[in-house]
Design an enzyme around this catalytic site. Sequence first.
Site, PDB file in Angstrom:
ATOM      1  N   GLY A   9       2.505  -4.273   4.690  1.00 19.06           N
ATOM      2  CA  GLY A   9       2.936  -3.159   5.562  1.00 19.06           C
ATOM      3  C   GLY A   9       2.079  -3.078   6.805  1.00 19.06           C
ATOM      4  N   ALA A  10       1.985  -4.220   7.520  1.00 17.41           N
ATOM      5  CA  ALA A  10       0.935  -4.310   8.549  1.00 17.41           C
ATOM      6  C   ALA A  10       1.429  -4.245   9.984  1.00 17.41           C
ATOM      7  CB  ALA A  10       0.139  -5.601   8.333  1.00 17.41           C
ATOM      8  N   ARG A  12       2.574  -1.496  11.523  1.00 12.89           N
ATOM      9  CA  ARG A  12       2.249  -0.215  12.192  1.00 12.89           C
ATOM     10  C   ARG A  12       1.228   0.570  11.363  1.00 12.89           C
ATOM     11  NH1 ARG A  12       6.034   3.763  10.130  1.00 12.89           N
ATOM     12  NH2 ARG A  12       7.543   2.748   8.783  1.00 12.89           N
ATOM     13  N   VAL A  61       7.681  -5.131  -0.767  1.00 10.98           N
ATOM     14  CA  VAL A  61       6.673  -5.217  -1.835  1.00 10.98           C
ATOM     15  C   VAL A  61       7.204  -4.713  -3.184  1.00 10.98           C
ATOM     16  CG1 VAL A  61       4.666  -5.130  -0.297  1.00 10.98           C
ATOM     17  CG2 VAL A  61       5.550  -3.008  -1.294  1.00 10.98           C
ATOM     18  N   TYR A 152       4.469  10.814  -4.977  1.00 10.95           N
ATOM     19  CA  TYR A 152       3.443  10.133  -4.178  1.00 10.95           C
ATOM     20  C   TYR A 152       2.064  10.226  -4.854  1.00 10.95           C
ATOM     21  CZ  TYR A 152       0.753   8.995   0.073  1.00 10.95           C
ATOM     22  OH  TYR A 152      -0.095   8.420   0.996  1.00 10.95           O
ATOM     23  N   ALA A 154       1.419  10.716  -8.009  1.00  6.73           N
ATOM     24  CA  ALA A 154       1.400   9.895  -9.225  1.00  6.73           C
ATOM     25  C   ALA A 154       1.203   8.419  -8.868  1.00  6.73           C
ATOM     26  CB  ALA A 154       2.700  10.091 -10.012  1.00  6.73           C
ATOM     27  N   LYS A 156      -0.293   7.204  -6.241  1.00  4.59           N
ATOM     28  CA  LYS A 156      -1.637   6.966  -5.699  1.00  4.59           C
ATOM     29  C   LYS A 156      -2.720   7.112  -6.777  1.00  4.59           C
ATOM     30  CE  LYS A 156      -0.401   5.961  -1.521  1.00  4.59           C
ATOM     31  NZ  LYS A 156      -0.627   4.599  -0.975  1.00  4.59           N
ATOM     32  N   ILE A 185      -4.454  11.136   8.063  1.00  2.00           N
ATOM     33  CA  ILE A 185      -4.690  10.148   9.111  1.00  2.00           C
ATOM     34  C   ILE A 185      -3.516  10.197  10.094  1.00  2.00           C
ATOM     35  CG2 ILE A 185      -5.144   7.691   9.563  1.00  2.00           C
ATOM     36  CD1 ILE A 185      -7.231   8.994   7.646  1.00  2.00           C
TER      37      ILE A 185
HETATM   38  P1  NAP Z   1       3.220   4.256   8.029  1.00  3.60           P
HETATM   39  O1  NAP Z   1       2.794   4.398   9.453  1.00  3.60           O
HETATM   40  O2  NAP Z   1       4.456   4.941   7.561  1.00  3.60           O
HETATM   41  O3  NAP Z   1       3.295   2.692   7.685  1.00  3.60           O
HETATM   42  C1  NAP Z   1       3.661   2.263   6.419  1.00  3.60           C
HETATM   43  C2  NAP Z   1       3.803   0.764   6.423  1.00  3.60           C
HETATM   44  O4  NAP Z   1       4.222   0.343   5.111  1.00  3.60           O
HETATM   45  C3  NAP Z   1       4.845   0.279   7.415  1.00  3.60           C
HETATM   46  O5  NAP Z   1       4.398  -0.897   8.042  1.00  3.60           O
HETATM   47  C4  NAP Z   1       6.040  -0.013   6.512  1.00  3.60           C
HETATM   48  O6  NAP Z   1       6.890  -1.029   6.995  1.00  3.60           O
HETATM   49  C5  NAP Z   1       5.342  -0.506   5.265  1.00  3.60           C
HETATM   50  N1  NAP Z   1       6.220  -0.467   4.105  1.00  3.60           N
HETATM   51  C6  NAP Z   1       6.853   0.606   3.583  1.00  3.60           C
HETATM   52  N2  NAP Z   1       7.588   0.241   2.531  1.00  3.60           N
HETATM   53  C7  NAP Z   1       7.421  -1.099   2.385  1.00  3.60           C
HETATM   54  C8  NAP Z   1       7.921  -2.049   1.473  1.00  3.60           C
HETATM   55  N3  NAP Z   1       8.750  -1.714   0.496  1.00  3.60           N
HETATM   56  N4  NAP Z   1       7.533  -3.343   1.621  1.00  3.60           N
HETATM   57  C9  NAP Z   1       6.699  -3.714   2.605  1.00  3.60           C
HETATM   58  N5  NAP Z   1       6.204  -2.848   3.507  1.00  3.60           N
HETATM   59  C10 NAP Z   1       6.562  -1.556   3.395  1.00  3.60           C
HETATM   60  O7  NAP Z   1       2.084   4.773   7.046  1.00  3.60           O
HETATM   61  P2  NAP Z   1       0.501   4.778   7.158  1.00  3.60           P
HETATM   62  O8  NAP Z   1       0.110   6.182   7.414  1.00  3.60           O
HETATM   63  O9  NAP Z   1       0.003   3.695   8.031  1.00  3.60           O
HETATM   64  O10 NAP Z   1       0.150   4.486   5.637  1.00  3.60           O
HETATM   65  C11 NAP Z   1      -0.421   3.253   5.188  1.00  3.60           C
HETATM   66  C12 NAP Z   1      -0.948   3.473   3.774  1.00  3.60           C
HETATM   67  O11 NAP Z   1      -1.944   4.510   3.794  1.00  3.60           O
HETATM   68  C13 NAP Z   1       0.123   3.948   2.800  1.00  3.60           C
HETATM   69  O12 NAP Z   1      -0.092   3.360   1.534  1.00  3.60           O
HETATM   70  C14 NAP Z   1      -0.120   5.440   2.711  1.00  3.60           C
HETATM   71  O13 NAP Z   1       0.341   5.989   1.514  1.00  3.60           O
HETATM   72  C15 NAP Z   1      -1.625   5.501   2.832  1.00  3.60           C
HETATM   73  N6  NAP Z   1      -2.138   6.787   3.277  1.00  3.60           N
HETATM   74  C16 NAP Z   1      -1.792   7.324   4.486  1.00  3.60           C
HETATM   75  C17 NAP Z   1      -2.299   8.563   4.844  1.00  3.60           C
HETATM   76  C18 NAP Z   1      -1.966   9.212   6.158  1.00  3.60           C
HETATM   77  O14 NAP Z   1      -2.360  10.362   6.351  1.00  3.60           O
HETATM   78  N7  NAP Z   1      -1.305   8.554   7.082  1.00  3.60           N
HETATM   79  C19 NAP Z   1      -3.147   9.259   3.972  1.00  3.60           C
HETATM   80  C20 NAP Z   1      -3.472   8.691   2.746  1.00  3.60           C
HETATM   81  C21 NAP Z   1      -2.962   7.444   2.412  1.00  3.60           C
HETATM   82  P3  NAP Z   1       8.215  -0.708   7.873  1.00  3.60           P
HETATM   83  O15 NAP Z   1       7.714  -0.580   9.266  1.00  3.60           O
HETATM   84  O16 NAP Z   1       9.061  -1.904   7.656  1.00  3.60           O
HETATM   85  O17 NAP Z   1       8.797   0.560   7.350  1.00  3.60           O
END
Ligand code: NAP
Length: 244
Positions: A9-10, A12, A61, A152, A154, A156, A185
């Site tokens: 998921g890299a 964005r 994934v 979510y 569960a 994590k 974030i």
């Molecule tokens: P984001 O901006 O929504 O990006 C998520 C990424 O995951 C996107 O590149 C997306 O790809 C990819 N993705 C989603 N479903 C996928 C799948 N089935 N197969 C492959 N790639 C997939 O989210 P983020 O905030 O950067 O979050 C990244 C990680 O940090 C996540 O695990 C999230 O739960 C965790 N996290 C985030 C926060 C926060 O506050 N932002 C806090 C705690 C944890 P597409 O572009 O193709 O959709």
Amino acid sequence: MSKVALITGATRGIGRQIAITLSKEGYDIALNYRKENEELDSIKKEIKENKVECLAVKGDVSNFDDCEKFVKQVIEKFGKVDVLVNNAGITKDMLLMRMKKEDFKQVIDVNLVGTFNVTKNVINYMLKARSGRIINISSVVGVSGNAGQTNYAASKAGIIGFTKSLAKEVASRGILVNAIAPGFIQTSMTEVLKDDVKEEIAKNIPLKRMGTAQDVANCVKFLTSEDSSYITGQVLHVDGGMLM
Ligand code: NAP
């Protein structure tokens, strides 16, 4: 020979920043993405500016066969994976009383089963190399829980159990497995929140701001470095002090 990092998921958000940060550390980068988008070309270009190789591999994934296929592509190109960052994740928030069973399952399938699917396909190469770093992106809510996020939270919390168990299984083979639990974030995942909600959240964070993707990427950088070579099975909280 350069080291190789695979990040899911890299294209964005946090995953993108992790990929760029590790490329600056000299890692060749394998970027997993799910959908073609305009971001893909720009991130590949940015990574290559750091004089490292970049391979983009498509795959969902939550689909084991996709993971098998894209890990094979990474091995064909680079011959190894030194660092795996399981970052891909989604939310589908709703109070349990209104949550559809499909939305519960999909979040578990992407966040938790996805972490299994990719790790399962990578681990044999790390075992053979007798080294490797696996970093799983969990969340503060995997520890604290959060109303509206049973699915979510569960997923994590599951990632934390997965991380600790795998860390015990592979420690003797030189593989370190840790999790990062980010707080709030600034990414598209949290962009959906209204400004007043974001302000309220920031007010309640001891460090008085939301985190940045770079804050999380800095922690990944540490967990891939020699400086963290005595740390495994841990959850590092990158949350401005939200959870103490
Ligand atoms: P984001 O901006 O929504 O990006 C998520 C990424 O995951 C996107 O590149 C997306 O790809 C990819 N993705 C989603 N479903 C996928 C799948 N089935 N197969 C492959 N790639 C997939 O989210 P983020 O905030 O950067 O979050 C990244 C990680 O940090 C996540 O695990 C999230 O739960 C965790 N996290 C985030 C926060 C926060 O506050 N932002 C806090 C705690 C944890 P597409 O572009 O193709 O959709």
